[in-house]
Design an enzyme around this catalytic site. Structure first.
Site, short mmCIF file in Angstrom:
data_model
loop_
_atom_site.label_atom_id
_atom_site.label_comp_id
_atom_site.label_asym_id
_atom_site.label_seq_id
_atom_site.Cartn_x
_atom_site.Cartn_y
_atom_site.Cartn_z
N TYR A 38 -55.88 -21.43 22.80
CA TYR A 38 -56.55 -21.41 21.49
C TYR A 38 -55.57 -20.98 20.40
O TYR A 38 -55.45 -21.62 19.36
CB TYR A 38 -57.74 -20.44 21.56
CG TYR A 38 -58.53 -20.35 20.27
CD1 TYR A 38 -59.56 -21.24 20.01
CD2 TYR A 38 -58.24 -19.38 19.32
CE1 TYR A 38 -60.30 -21.16 18.83
CE2 TYR A 38 -58.96 -19.29 18.14
CZ TYR A 38 -59.99 -20.19 17.90
OH TYR A 38 -60.71 -20.11 16.73
N SER A 84 -90.77 -12.84 4.28
CA SER A 84 -90.62 -11.83 5.31
C SER A 84 -91.69 -12.10 6.37
O SER A 84 -92.38 -13.11 6.29
CB SER A 84 -90.79 -10.49 4.58
OG SER A 84 -90.96 -9.50 5.47
N GLU A 116 -89.19 -15.74 19.98
CA GLU A 116 -87.75 -15.41 19.92
C GLU A 116 -87.58 -13.92 19.70
O GLU A 116 -88.43 -13.29 19.06
CB GLU A 116 -87.12 -16.10 18.69
CG GLU A 116 -87.08 -17.59 18.76
CD GLU A 116 -86.85 -18.23 17.39
OE1 GLU A 116 -86.66 -17.51 16.39
OE2 GLU A 116 -86.88 -19.46 17.34
N LYS A 118 -86.65 -10.68 17.87
CA LYS A 118 -86.51 -10.38 16.43
C LYS A 118 -85.27 -9.52 16.28
O LYS A 118 -85.27 -8.34 16.63
CB LYS A 118 -87.75 -9.65 15.92
CG LYS A 118 -87.71 -9.44 14.42
CD LYS A 118 -89.05 -8.93 13.93
CE LYS A 118 -89.08 -8.80 12.43
NZ LYS A 118 -88.09 -7.90 11.89
N ARG A 139 -80.40 -12.33 1.71
CA ARG A 139 -81.79 -12.60 1.33
C ARG A 139 -82.09 -12.05 -0.08
O ARG A 139 -82.85 -12.64 -0.82
CB ARG A 139 -82.73 -11.96 2.35
CG ARG A 139 -84.18 -12.10 2.00
CD ARG A 139 -85.06 -11.51 3.08
NE ARG A 139 -86.45 -11.70 2.76
CZ ARG A 139 -87.16 -10.90 1.99
NH1 ARG A 139 -86.58 -9.84 1.46
NH2 ARG A 139 -88.42 -11.12 1.74
N GLU A 175 -79.91 -14.70 11.19
CA GLU A 175 -79.69 -13.26 11.18
C GLU A 175 -78.23 -12.99 11.48
O GLU A 175 -77.69 -13.48 12.47
CB GLU A 175 -80.59 -12.65 12.28
CG GLU A 175 -81.05 -11.27 12.02
CD GLU A 175 -82.06 -11.16 10.88
OE1 GLU A 175 -82.51 -12.18 10.33
OE2 GLU A 175 -82.35 -10.02 10.51
N LYS A 291 -93.98 -17.81 16.72
CA LYS A 291 -94.08 -18.86 15.70
C LYS A 291 -94.93 -20.01 16.21
O LYS A 291 -94.72 -20.47 17.34
CB LYS A 291 -92.70 -19.42 15.37
CG LYS A 291 -91.72 -18.38 14.91
CD LYS A 291 -90.33 -18.96 14.76
CE LYS A 291 -89.40 -17.84 14.33
NZ LYS A 291 -88.03 -18.32 14.12
N CYS A 412 -70.33 26.96 0.17
CA CYS A 412 -69.55 27.73 -0.81
C CYS A 412 -69.90 29.21 -0.78
O CYS A 412 -69.36 29.99 -1.56
CB CYS A 412 -69.78 27.17 -2.21
SG CYS A 412 -71.44 27.49 -2.82
N CYS A 428 -78.88 25.83 -3.05
CA CYS A 428 -77.67 26.61 -3.38
C CYS A 428 -77.63 26.66 -4.90
O CYS A 428 -77.76 25.63 -5.57
CB CYS A 428 -76.43 25.90 -2.84
SG CYS A 428 -74.92 26.49 -3.62
S1 IVH Z 1 -88.28 -16.41 11.43
C1 IVH Z 1 -90.18 -15.24 7.48
N1 IVH Z 1 -87.06 -15.54 13.52
O1 IVH Z 1 -86.98 -10.82 10.38
C2 IVH Z 1 -89.59 -16.53 7.75
N2 IVH Z 1 -86.98 -14.18 11.59
O2 IVH Z 1 -89.10 -9.23 9.10
C3 IVH Z 1 -89.35 -16.83 9.16
N3 IVH Z 1 -85.68 -12.14 11.85
O3 IVH Z 1 -86.20 -11.67 7.13
C4 IVH Z 1 -88.40 -15.93 9.80
N4 IVH Z 1 -85.10 -12.46 13.95
O4 IVH Z 1 -84.47 -12.46 8.83
C5 IVH Z 1 -87.37 -15.28 12.25
N5 IVH Z 1 -86.00 -14.93 15.47
C6 IVH Z 1 -86.30 -14.67 14.22
C7 IVH Z 1 -85.86 -13.51 13.57
C8 IVH Z 1 -86.23 -13.31 12.24
C9 IVH Z 1 -85.00 -11.65 12.89
C10 IVH Z 1 -85.78 -11.50 10.54
C11 IVH Z 1 -85.74 -12.46 9.38
C12 IVH Z 1 -86.74 -11.95 8.39
C13 IVH Z 1 -87.21 -10.67 9.01
C14 IVH Z 1 -88.68 -10.47 8.71
#
Ligand code: IVH
Length: 668
Positions: A38, A84, A116, A118, A139, A175, A291, A412, A428
């Protein structure tokens, strides 16, 4: 010299090989070539580009680290708002979420989901135009973020060029994070070089993304995983599973731990499984994101102002651990507050080694009956420094000692006192206490105050300890030689800091007032003072009644302000600041919108498109008061879905009722 065409082809072939190797190593974690091979590819590419600079393109792997230091970050509006997520804290709440969305969709059949981890990192947005990485932002407030493209370019898992069949314009969200291993390594290095350590990987990531020198960012080994999108030209995927697969073929990094679930039952199993094994991941996660898979159902569900209805976070409970208090130390804050800190026998808690916990104040010690050498239960809720939840009294051996309240300042040795009967804090009283001065300087230069970049905690500590800074005004007397006498300061860094200091001289009066760190005066109060008095000279002559005449200022704050400006050392410092060219007048138009001043509001029922707290905050910023009991003096009752008894009471009393639509118009 080789002909340009041939060189061009050679360069293209090297770039392709490097990109492929980056993808295998950083995205798939499955290296295909040795480190040596590499390095050879990269060296050859650098060599050819050096001889043929006209062939360098911004997406070349050699361009990951920008030359030079940027002067700051531009704010850029997001193409689509970055939302969020709503949180759930139990399986029951997760089931209720599914029931709610099913009701909205009028669906009896099972929904399918993608789940997924978080990731507890920093969200970012990545824009690709014609396959090339064009813009990377944070963000920010969701509407607009900071352009941190050069810093994101250093992240090897973010491709600088997409591979095959990519859309013309693509904006994905993901992220940025630091692995637990890299985090531990960085903190170890920081301890060795006497720098302050980062509290957790997320802080380390966000601190790294804000560095102005991308060479330093590259050393932080940040990583990124993409989890959603803001914009895709001609999207040909109809669900999240397809989306992940497609972006993966473009070379974008996705989390291979994500899973397609056919039912909420499978979702729950996944959540519970990861709750148990979350520590096995090499990055911090604070929950699972659930989701709805289908994009057409997502469109039907839509979003509130804050978050999509089609996704929810299942938050893991906070990490807990038990350990022993080794000793109790006392820190001194900016206003002289003495805070007890428990130094703990280091303990692993959720993948992070914990060695201290704040105890807030002396009443907290009494409330929990914390004694030296006690065994305690600690809890780390997400990012913060852990709290002590309770003492495990069954572990007491009888040798644990009660904590003695200090009778002099631990830094002090100055006199200490509780300010008033009601105050639980010990202060203090020495205005020249170096611990207070260090914190005051850090507050003065902080982002929302005078915003002077390049002067970290260790620099401030050195400058105060060497008595180069004795008051806040001394910041403006700093000379290049003073800085060059500090460790790690070279010509360039010193020049940058001097420039940053000069640049801060023309900030608004409200920022200066906030930066002075007057007790009880936060950002909002500083704005009020600047709005009302416009010139610092007026503040020097204030009486309490001049201040309490302003409805938002109460007697405690008024007294604190008057006392501050009456001190001879304040007067002296302000005169010096003026002489040194620091702006002490408010030139701008009013900063606060007082359009709701004097009005009282009550909320009842569930608001659809805005969180209640957010709604409250907006109207409070406009000067309104939010109360909880309806009376004939209430001006507005804001009514959402399923209102409670306040609604009928308001009707009976003839109080003005506003429904959500009308309320939203009102606050526009
Ligand atoms: S989906 C809101 N997937 O969590 C729009 N978010 O608390 C859809 N985050 O600001 C977001 N892992 O940056 C999504 N697997 C994941 C995530 C994730 C971390 C963060 C994201 C968001 C925050 C919300």
């Amino acid at each position: 010299m080789k002909n340009l065409d041939k060189v061009g082809k050679e360069i293209a072939s090297l770039r392709l090989k490097i990109r492929q190797a980056d993808y295998c190593y950083y995205v798939l974690s499955d290296p295909e070539i040795s480190d040596k091979a590499y390095d050879d590819l990269l060296r050859d590419l650098k060599f050819l580009e050096k001889d043929n600079p006209q062939l360098i393109t911004p997406d070349s792997p050699t361009q990951r680290v920008a030359q030079g230091i940027s002067s700051g970050f531009k704010t850029v509006k997001h193409r689509e708002k970055m939302l969020s997520l709503d949180n759930t804290y139990s399986i029951q709440e997760l089931k209720e979420w599914e029931e709610k969305i099913k009701r909205m969709l009028k669906r009896e059949v099972a929904l399918d989901y993608v789940v997924e981890p978080k990731i507890d990192g920093v969200s970012c947005s990545l824009t690709y135009k014609n396959g090339a990485f064009l813009l990377g932002t944070t963000r920010g407030d969701g509407q607009a973020g900071e352009d941190v493209t050069p810093n994101l370019k250093t992240i090897k898992s973010i491709p600088l060029r997409l591979s095959k069949n990519y859309p013309q314009l693509l904006e994905v969200r993901g992220e940025v994070f630091m692995s637990k291993k890299d985090f531990a390594k960085i903190n170890k290095e920081r301890i060795e070089s006497k720098e302050t350590v980062f509290a957790n990987p997320r802080n380390a990531t966000s601190g790294s993304l804000k560095l102005l020198d991308s060479k330093l960012v590259a050393k932080r080994h940040l990583r990124c995983l993409v989890h959603s999108y803001g914009w895709v030209d001609d999207a040909d995927f109809t669900n999240h599973k397809q989306f992940l697969k497609r972006i993966s073929t473009w070379g974008l990094p996705i989390d291979f731990n994500s899973k397609h679930c056919q039912s909420i039952k499978q979702v729950i199993d996944y959540c519970l499984r990861w709750e148990k094994q979350r520590d096995s991941l090499d990055y911090e996660v604070d929950g699972i994101v659930v989701k709805v898979n289908s994009f057409s159902l997502r469109r039907q569900l839509g979003s509130t102002m804050k978050s999509p209805r089609w996704a929810v976070a299942y938050k893991f409970p906070a990490h807990q651990a038990t350990t022993k208090i080794a000793k109790i130390e006392f820190g001194v804050g900016r206003t002289g507050i003495i805070t007890p800190v428990a130094i703990l026998e280091p303990i692993e808690c959720g993948g992070v080694t914990i060695s201290r916990a704040t105890l807030h104040n002396f009443d907290e010690i009494q409330r929990l009956d914390i004694r030296n050498k006690d065994t305690v239960l600690i809890e780390r809720a997400g990012e913060v420094i852990p709290k002590i939840i309770k003492v495990i009294s069954s572990k007491r051996k009888g040798k644990e000692k009660k904590v003695l309240i200090p009778t002099k300042c631990p830094v002090c040795s100055g006199k200490v006192a509780k300010e008033a009967q009601v105050e639980v804090y010990l202060y203090c009283l020495n205005p020249d206490c170096p611990a207070q001065l260090k914190k005051s300087v850090l507050h003065f230069i902080s982002r929302n105050a005078l915003d002077i970049e390049g002067m970290g905690e260790s620099v401030v500590a050195e400058l105060v300890d060497r008595k180069i800074i004795k008051t806040l005004a001394d910041i403006y007397l700093l000379k290049k030689e003073d800085l060059l006498s500090l460790p790690l300061f070279k010509e360039k860094r010193a020049n940058n800091l001097i420039q940053a200091i000069i640049g801060s001289k023309q900030r608004s009066l409200s920022r200066l007032l906030y930066g002075l760190g007057i007790r009880h005066v936060g950002e909002k109060a500083a704005m009020l003072l600047a709005d009302n008095f416009k010139n610092i000279d007026k503040l020097l002559l204030l009486k309490e009644e001049d201040l309490t005449a302003i409805s938002e200022i109460g007697p405690t704050m008024a007294l604190s302000i008057v006392n501050y400006f009456a001190q001879p050392q304040t007067k002296k410092m302000i005169n010096l600041l003026k002489k040194l060219g620091i702006s002490t007048k408010e030139l701008n138009k009013p900063l606060l919108d007082n359009s709701f001043s004097g009005l009282t509001f009550i909320f009842t029922g569930e608001l659809n498109s805005i969180a209640r707290n957010q709604a409250k905050e907006i109207i409070q910023k406009k000067g309104a008061k939010v109360v909880s009991t309806v009376s004939k003096n209430t001006d507005f009752v804001v009514v959402g879905k399923n209102p409670g008894s306040k609604f009928s009471k308001a009707k009976a009393l003839g109080v003005r009722i506003v429904y959500e639509d009308e309320f939203l118009k009102l606050i526009k």
